[in-house]
Design a protein around this motif. Structure first.
Motif, PDB file in Angstrom:
ATOM      1  N   LYS A 159      29.074  46.611  55.441  1.00  0.00           N
ATOM      2  CA  LYS A 159      30.530  46.731  55.434  1.00  0.00           C
ATOM      3  C   LYS A 159      31.025  46.981  54.015  1.00  0.00           C
ATOM      4  O   LYS A 159      30.673  46.250  53.094  1.00  0.00           O
ATOM      5  N   PRO A 160      31.857  48.006  53.799  1.00  0.00           N
ATOM      6  CA  PRO A 160      32.334  48.313  52.446  1.00  0.00           C
ATOM      7  C   PRO A 160      33.350  47.292  51.946  1.00  0.00           C
ATOM      8  O   PRO A 160      34.081  46.676  52.729  1.00  0.00           O
ATOM      9  N   LEU A 161      33.374  47.111  50.624  1.00  0.00           N
ATOM     10  CA  LEU A 161      34.410  46.290  49.994  1.00  0.00           C
ATOM     11  C   LEU A 161      35.578  47.205  49.643  1.00  0.00           C
ATOM     12  O   LEU A 161      35.379  48.325  49.183  1.00  0.00           O
ATOM     13  N   GLN A 162      36.789  46.763  49.863  1.00  0.00           N
ATOM     14  CA  GLN A 162      37.968  47.583  49.610  1.00  0.00           C
ATOM     15  C   GLN A 162      38.802  46.985  48.481  1.00  0.00           C
ATOM     16  O   GLN A 162      39.115  45.791  48.487  1.00  0.00           O
ATOM     17  N   TYR A 163      39.138  47.863  47.504  1.00  0.00           N
ATOM     18  CA  TYR A 163      39.998  47.472  46.388  1.00  0.00           C
ATOM     19  C   TYR A 163      41.055  48.559  46.216  1.00  0.00           C
ATOM     20  O   TYR A 163      40.839  49.731  46.545  1.00  0.00           O
ATOM     21  N   THR A 164      42.197  48.183  45.693  1.00  0.00           N
ATOM     22  CA  THR A 164      43.303  49.120  45.529  1.00  0.00           C
ATOM     23  C   THR A 164      43.153  49.897  44.227  1.00  0.00           C
ATOM     24  O   THR A 164      43.010  49.314  43.148  1.00  0.00           O
ATOM     25  N   VAL A 165      43.176  51.227  44.333  1.00  0.00           N
ATOM     26  CA  VAL A 165      43.100  52.126  43.183  1.00  0.00           C
ATOM     27  C   VAL A 165      44.265  53.096  43.278  1.00  0.00           C
ATOM     28  O   VAL A 165      44.371  53.858  44.247  1.00  0.00           O
TER      29      VAL A 165
END
Length: 702
Positions: free
Chosen positions: A30-36
């Motif tokens: 499962k990918p990790l999601q961060y705001t860019v």
């Protein structure tokens, strides 16, 4: 309880085929999601997000920079640990000096303090990869973790219990050397993929769009289908579109391989990434951004890099079974030496076996050479659609060529036209506008030069491979094709047309018949010339001990000319599409790897049937699914060039595999016999990887 699994990184299933925003590799799990920039992006791990936030650079180059930074930090502290450890080991020379012994006791704690940040910065990321998802992944990282952390925790225990078994320098140097090795690997992969990065830079970031009569500068991502884009001289074309205003020359060498500028005028199409030399254009965007030629090109590159050659899969399989075997050998050797010389010797041997056998060189030996090879092919305008195709190409034994537009010039010249009236030629021209065949394009070019064109309504257009085309033009049924096509339709050929046909065949020319409704009403004769590079191409293929043949639907007369001028014995003329397939099947039954070279349109069945289909002149048409290899230009020399490159890559891969195999046998033997220390084992592993990388780079000198 953690579940133990035996899998290498490459065997983990890809989750929804997502790519990491930072490094670009497929995400496992499962990918990790961060705001860019206000948008959520997928990352494979927190480390990649941290690298992006600190460097601002994406891709393998930023990962290489991060590895280099970690190496520098780790190297500084590890050297301090190493020097203090050397002093500590020398304390046995003064066992009766209480001050010296007290100082040694203090130094142990200093070394512990210096070694801990190295373990945290360099060791923890490797530890996470070895123990992720609630399971123990028996991969190369597991071997490194077992070796380095065993030495570290034994040393911590020894410091607090005042035991002599202190190996902080071993624990830290193992991680420093591993990090440096991964920097070398990552930087090499980054260099191998530089061509794709160069492609990404070819598309401008901004474009001037005319909306509601106003010129507005927008980002490329904001361009939509139907927008009108303004392009001034010297600019890169920002989108695929049709010229609605303006005229000038465009450099399309990126896509076609042709250095000569192309004149573009109203109605012509411009392609993303090409360069406007001297024209002032307005184009109407006619397709979504994902279908733009350059973007399609880049997407193909990504798909190519995701493929694996059979030899690569074999390496993965060996690594898959290799790791549990090595752990078993390491444990067995440790038990033996524990019984012989005690725990300390057993630990040294255990760590040495794990580190010397870490299959890094084996794992990168095939993919790195293949990446570099595919990159070199791309630079030459040879798009090989997969690593498996590149490997198979190295074993090709027979190459069949189509004739028209392949070994003869694509642009044919109309030498004679005979029709009942001029309108019949115009109707044929309207029908041929829908054809991609070189003959059709030559007829259209002839009509344009002589003003024999007009707007026609074409319906029910059909292509009959090997015969010709048909359609309804302005309400009339029109057929254009070969003599066999006319016979198949049951049409008789008037004597005056038959005379022209016989003379054309004697001269080795191409006769094309035009029929209206139910009778032959005209004939167009085209002349063809053999490409100037063809003789040298066939000579090179023969020197490579590759059988060469020509499969053509043309008359035996021109086949005779080919035999005489090119010295090819196997020239088969008058073939239908099914006959070409039969010829290919006959060669394949002999156990030979067969390649077919054609223009990718009318030769589609033959290109699919062959083991390797090679389509020429694909510069602005990269979606030809029938071909395994696309040549951006019409240069026939690219065919032997691709074969030579494939053979070079195969040779390098086999050298890499041989070295990795011999290295592991010798190294494991030395480690098991107790003649190799963990630090030298780690250093030997790095040197092995460096050798494989240097050997792979030799692909560039093909």
């Amino acid at each position: 309880m953690a579940k133990i699994t035996t899998e290498c990184e490459c065997s983990v299933p890809i989750h929804e085929a997502k790519e990491c925003f930072q490094c670009g590799i497929p995400i496992t799990g499962k990918p990790l999601q961060y705001t860019v920039d206000g948008k959520k992006e997928n990352f494979c791990c927190f480390g990649c997000y941290l690298i992006y936030k600190t460097t601002g650079v994406r891709g393998e180059e930023s990962t290489a920079v991060a590895f280099l930074g970690k190496f520098g930090f780790g190297y500084f502290f590890a050297m301090l640990v190493f020097m203090l450890s050397t002093y500590m080991y020398g304390a046995h020379l003064t066992p009766d000096d209480p001050e010296a012994q007290a100082f040694v006791g203090f130094i142990k704690y200093v070394i512990l303090i210096l070694a801990t940040p190295v373990m945290l910065l360099l060791g923890v990321p490797i530890l996470r990869n070895a123990f992720s998802g609630g399971r123990i992944n028996l991969n190369t990282d597991t071997l490194i973790v077992l070796g380095s952390f065993s030495a570290y925790f034994l040393s911590v225990y020894s410091v607090f219990t005042d035991k002599p078994s202190v190996y902080f320098e071993t624990a830290t140097m193992i991680l420093v050397l591993m990090t440096f090795g991964r920097y070398i690997e990552t930087s090499s992969r980054a260099k191998a993929s530089n061509f794709m990065k160069e492609l990404l830079k070819l598309s401008p970031q901004k474009a001037v769009v005319i909306r509601d009569g106003k010129e507005t500068e927008v980002n490329i991502e904001e361009i939509k289908v139907g927008d009108t884009v303004k392009i001034i001289p010297g600019e890169k074309i920002p989108a695929d579109g049709v010229v609605v205003e303006g005229q000038g020359h465009v450099d399309e060498s990126l896509l076609t391989g042709e250095t000569k500028p192309v004149l573009k005028k109203v109605g012509d199409e411009l392609y993303t990434g090409t360069t406007n030399i001297d024209g002032a254009f307005k184009i109407k965007v006619n397709k979504p951004s994902e279908d733009w030629t350059l973007n399609r090109f880049i997407q193909i590159m990504k798909e190519i890099r995701a493929t694996k050659a059979p030899i690569n899969r074999i390496a993965d399989t060996i690594a898959y079974y290799f790791l549990p075997v090595i752990v078993t050998i390491a444990i067995s050797a440790g038990i033996y030496w524990y019984l012989q010389d005690g725990f300390e010797k057993a630990l040294i041997v255990f760590m040495s076996v794990l580190l010397i056998s870490c299959p890094c060189a084996f794992s990168i030996g095939a993919p790195l050479a293949l990446w570099i090879g595919l990159g070199e092919a791309m630079r030459e305008g040879i798009i090989i659609k997969g690593a498996d195709i590149l490997e198979k190409l190295s074993s090709v034994r027979t190459v069949f060529f189509d004739k028209t537009g392949t070994i003869t010039d694509r642009n044919l010249q109309v030498s004679h036209v005979k029709a009942l009236n001029e309108n019949i030629i115009k109707l044929a021209c309207c029908l041929e506008r829908n054809s991609e065949h070189p003959v059709g394009k030559s007829i259209v070019s002839y009509c344009v030069q002589r003003g024999l064109t007009e707007d026609c309504k074409v319906e029910d257009f059909k292509v009959h491979f090997g015969y010709g085309i048909e359609g309804i033009v302005d309400g009339k049924k029109i057929y254009v094709g070969s003599k066999n096509y006319m016979r198949k339709l049951g049409f008789g050929i008037p004597e005056e047309v038959a005379q022209i046909d016989r003379k054309a065949e004697e001269n080795g020319e191409i006769p094309v018949f035009i029929a209206v409704e139910d009778r032959v009403a005209g004939i167009v004769v085209l002349t063809q010339s053999i490409r100037k590079e063809a003789p040298k191409v066939f000579d090179v293929l023969k020197k490579l001990k590759i059988k060469v043949g020509v499969l053509t639907g043309d008359t035996p007369y021109f086949a005779k000319v080919i035999k005489e001028k090119l010295g090819i014995k196997d020239v088969r003329a008058g073939l239908m599409p099914q006959d070409k397939l039969k010829a290919i099947d006959e060669e394949k039954k002999k156990g030979r790897v067969v390649a077919m070279v054609g223009d990718g349109i009318n030769d589609a069945p033959a290109l699919i049937r062959a083991d390797i289909g090679i389509a020429m002149g694909c510069g602005t048409d990269l979606t030809r699914e029938s071909a395994n290899i696309s040549l951006l230009s019409d240069d026939l020399r690219k065919v032997p060039l691709a074969v030579l490159l494939a053979k070079k890559v195969r040779k390098v891969i086999y050298t890499n595999m041989f070295w990795a195999f011999i290295y592991n046998i010798i190294g494991i033997g030395l480690a098991v016999s107790g003649k190799l220390t963990p630090i030298f084992a780690a250093l030997a592993m790095v040197l092995s990887s460096a050798f494989v990388i240097a050997n792979s780079i030799r692909v560039k000198n093909w």
